[in-house]
Design an enzyme around this catalytic site. Structure first.
Site, PDB file in Angstrom:
ATOM      1  N   ARG A 275     -89.165  70.309  62.458  1.00 19.80           N
ATOM      2  CA  ARG A 275     -90.796  70.239  62.224  1.00 19.80           C
ATOM      3  C   ARG A 275     -91.982  69.388  62.198  1.00 19.80           C
ATOM      4  NH1 ARG A 275     -88.999  75.221  60.504  1.00 19.80           N
ATOM      5  NH2 ARG A 275     -88.128  76.432  58.741  1.00 19.80           N
TER       6      ARG A 275
ATOM      7  N   LYS B 273     -98.494  69.332  53.488  1.00 17.37           N
ATOM      8  CA  LYS B 273     -97.369  69.583  53.383  1.00 17.37           C
ATOM      9  C   LYS B 273     -96.824  68.834  54.067  1.00 17.37           C
ATOM     10  CE  LYS B 273     -93.545  73.577  54.259  1.00 17.37           C
ATOM     11  NZ  LYS B 273     -92.513  75.126  54.664  1.00 17.37           N
TER      12      LYS B 273
ATOM     13  N   CYS C 108     -91.195  81.027  59.646  1.00 17.60           N
ATOM     14  CA  CYS C 108     -89.998  80.742  59.439  1.00 17.60           C
ATOM     15  C   CYS C 108     -89.211  81.757  59.469  1.00 17.60           C
ATOM     16  CB  CYS C 108     -90.191  79.030  59.262  1.00 17.60           C
ATOM     17  SG  CYS C 108     -90.482  78.968  57.503  1.00 17.60           S
TER      18      CYS C 108
ATOM     19  N   TYR D  20     -89.077  75.857  40.470  1.00 11.19           N
ATOM     20  CA  TYR D  20     -87.591  76.952  40.708  1.00 11.19           C
ATOM     21  C   TYR D  20     -87.010  76.482  38.937  1.00 11.19           C
ATOM     22  CZ  TYR D  20     -87.520  76.810  45.321  1.00 11.19           C
ATOM     23  OH  TYR D  20     -88.007  77.403  46.733  1.00 11.19           O
TER      24      TYR D  20
ATOM     25  N   ARG E 297     -83.980  76.189  53.244  1.00  7.61           N
ATOM     26  CA  ARG E 297     -83.906  76.297  53.931  1.00  7.61           C
ATOM     27  C   ARG E 297     -82.232  76.989  54.450  1.00  7.61           C
ATOM     28  NH1 ARG E 297     -85.889  71.810  57.665  1.00  7.61           N
ATOM     29  NH2 ARG E 297     -88.094  72.068  56.839  1.00  7.61           N
TER      30      ARG E 297
ATOM     31  N   CYS F  30     -91.430  78.097  62.979  1.00  7.72           N
ATOM     32  CA  CYS F  30     -93.087  78.375  62.259  1.00  7.72           C
ATOM     33  C   CYS F  30     -93.761  79.377  62.774  1.00  7.72           C
ATOM     34  CB  CYS F  30     -93.583  77.248  60.623  1.00  7.72           C
ATOM     35  SG  CYS F  30     -92.070  76.269  59.549  1.00  7.72           S
TER      36      CYS F  30
ATOM     37  N   SER G 183     -87.113  72.816  46.581  1.00  2.41           N
ATOM     38  CA  SER G 183     -85.278  73.178  46.182  1.00  2.41           C
ATOM     39  C   SER G 183     -84.840  71.671  45.581  1.00  2.41           C
ATOM     40  CB  SER G 183     -85.339  73.710  47.296  1.00  2.41           C
ATOM     41  OG  SER G 183     -85.058  73.362  48.449  1.00  2.41           O
TER      42      SER G 183
ATOM     43  N   LYS H 270     -97.380  69.388  48.856  1.00  4.30           N
ATOM     44  CA  LYS H 270     -95.811  69.759  48.647  1.00  4.30           C
ATOM     45  C   LYS H 270     -95.101  68.734  49.593  1.00  4.30           C
ATOM     46  CE  LYS H 270     -92.801  73.008  50.629  1.00  4.30           C
ATOM     47  NZ  LYS H 270     -92.368  74.256  51.389  1.00  4.30           N
TER      48      LYS H 270
HETATM   49  C1  PBG Z   1     -91.510  78.143  54.814  1.00  4.81           C
HETATM   50  C2  PBG Z   1     -91.609  77.507  53.696  1.00  4.81           C
HETATM   51  C3  PBG Z   1     -89.972  75.636  53.309  1.00  4.81           C
HETATM   52  C4  PBG Z   1     -90.802  75.915  51.834  1.00  4.81           C
HETATM   53  C5  PBG Z   1     -91.692  76.479  51.340  1.00  4.81           C
HETATM   54  N1  PBG Z   1     -91.687  77.574  52.389  1.00  4.81           N
HETATM   55  C6  PBG Z   1     -89.612  75.680  53.823  1.00  4.81           C
HETATM   56  C7  PBG Z   1     -89.807  74.703  55.191  1.00  4.81           C
HETATM   57  O1  PBG Z   1     -90.783  74.755  55.441  1.00  4.81           O
HETATM   58  O2  PBG Z   1     -88.790  74.335  56.219  1.00  4.81           O
HETATM   59  C8  PBG Z   1     -89.235  75.448  51.221  1.00  4.81           C
HETATM   60  C9  PBG Z   1     -89.439  75.080  49.924  1.00  4.81           C
HETATM   61  C10 PBG Z   1     -88.538  74.509  49.325  1.00  4.81           C
HETATM   62  O3  PBG Z   1     -87.581  73.924  49.684  1.00  4.81           O
HETATM   63  O4  PBG Z   1     -87.887  74.959  47.753  1.00  4.81           O
HETATM   64  N2  PBG Z   1     -92.231  77.221  56.105  1.00  4.81           N
END
Ligand code: PBG
Length: 322
Positions: A217, A195, A122, A313, A205, A130, A274, A248
């Site tokens: 997604r 995930k 992505c 983080y 993002r 992705c 995040s 996640k």
């Molecule tokens: C990539 C990815 C994402 C995150 C980790 N790897 C974003 C998504 O799936 O859109 C998110 C990490 C975060 O929010 O800290 N696919």
């Protein structure tokens, strides 16, 4: 025995006693710090929605990792922001790709720092999805090819672990076979197994410049309402050769971590993403919460739920106290 013979407050009376009976202890060894690497030199672009985090060019990334390693961070997870994007994310598979450059520089400067690469398309595709788009949706099997290629390319640069986050079916097996074909049979895979299609990725993002340009997604990431499905995802990833499975986001999914823990004997990672981070930072900036206390409580709860590894983080802030 019940009250008054049993009094649970008895073991809470002094700090030492509470220390002695504490069940979950957060340590430095549990934590991984995610970082964003971008082109150029001397570049430090602060990410406004994630205070304390920046996009860093390779030279500054090395400096930041030196600092982090010095205060006790032992592992980092890299995300790349490339100079150019293409339709298939092939820019992520090049010898001079941004994460490849970062890996070479980090392994040279800090050989003992453990460097993990997020494997996904992505950040590298023009459309922000992705994988490879066919007829308006991500084509699963075509995407497996670029994911395997990206993994092998990073293995060749000396990456310590790969972490596929794309949610394509069969990607762990495809990556394992490709790595083994190239002789990287000792390189571990940490699969983002459960995930979810989550609103908590919003700030990321912006950080990774990876928001999808159309749609969302939901055809590849999981429905937040599902729990049984997470166990199927984990089971398949283990069968395909995952060494570590990930849940996640973390906080709204502690029940999933717990279910994975009770159903499988494999190390579990959880990603404190995040949006979870930004909520804490925003509340702290307003003086509404005690940040240090909250961070410790949050990370401890993720470990208590059953996670062995926590990607967060907050690592950069809390590691000094552990
Ligand atoms: C990539 C990815 C994402 C995150 C980790 N790897 C974003 C998504 O799936 O859109 C998110 C990490 C975060 O929010 O800290 N696919």
């Amino acid at each position: 025995m019940s009250f008054p013979i049993t009094r649970l407050r008895r073991l809470r009376h002094t700090p030492v006693l509470r220390n002695l009976v504490r069940e979950t202890i957060l340590t430095r060894d549990d934590l991984v710090m995610p970082l964003f690497v971008c082109p150029g030199t001397g570049v430090n672009n602060p990410i406004s929605s994630m205070p304390g985090n920046s996009q860093l060019s390779v030279d500054l990334l090395v400096e930041e990792c030196r600092r982090l390693y010095g205060i006790g961070v032992q592992a980092v997870l890299l995300f790349g922001i490339p100079e150019h994007k293409d339709e298939h994310g092939l820019v992520a598979c090049e010898h001079n790709g941004i994460v490849q450059q970062a890996t070479r520089a980090l392994k040279k400067a800090l050989p003992d720092l453990y460097v993990i690469a997020d494997i996904c398309n992505c950040e590298y595709t023009t459309h922000g999805h992705c994988g490879t788009i066919v007829d308006g949706d991500v084509d699963n099997d075509l995407t497996l090819l670029t994911l395997a290629k990206q993994s092998v390319s990073l293995a060749q640069e000396g990456i310590d672990m790969v972490a596929p986050s794309d949610m394509m079916d069969g990607r762990v097996g495809a990556i394992r076979h490709a790595l083994d074909d190239y002789g990287f049979y000792n390189l571990p895979i940490m699969a983002y197994s459960a995930k979810y299609a989550s609103g908590f990725y919003g700030p990321f993002r912006e950080a990774a410049e990876s928001a999808p340009k159309f749609g969302n997604r939901a055809t590849y990431q999981m429905d937040p309402a599902n729990s049984n499905e997470a166990l199927r995802e984990v089971a398949l990833d283990i069968e395909e050769g995952a060494d570590i499975v990930m849940v996640k986001p973390a906080l709204s999914y502690l029940d999933i971590i717990q279910r994975v823990k009770t159903n499988f004997n494999i190390p579990i990672a959880a990603y404190n993403v995040s949006g979870e981070y930004s909520m804490v930072k925003a509340a702290a900036a307003n003086g509404w919460i005690d940040e240090k206390r909250l961070v410790r409580e949050i990370l401890t709860s993720i470990k208590r739920a059953g996670s062995d590894i926590i990607l967060s983080y907050h690592t950069q802030d809390i590691v000094k106290e552990l």
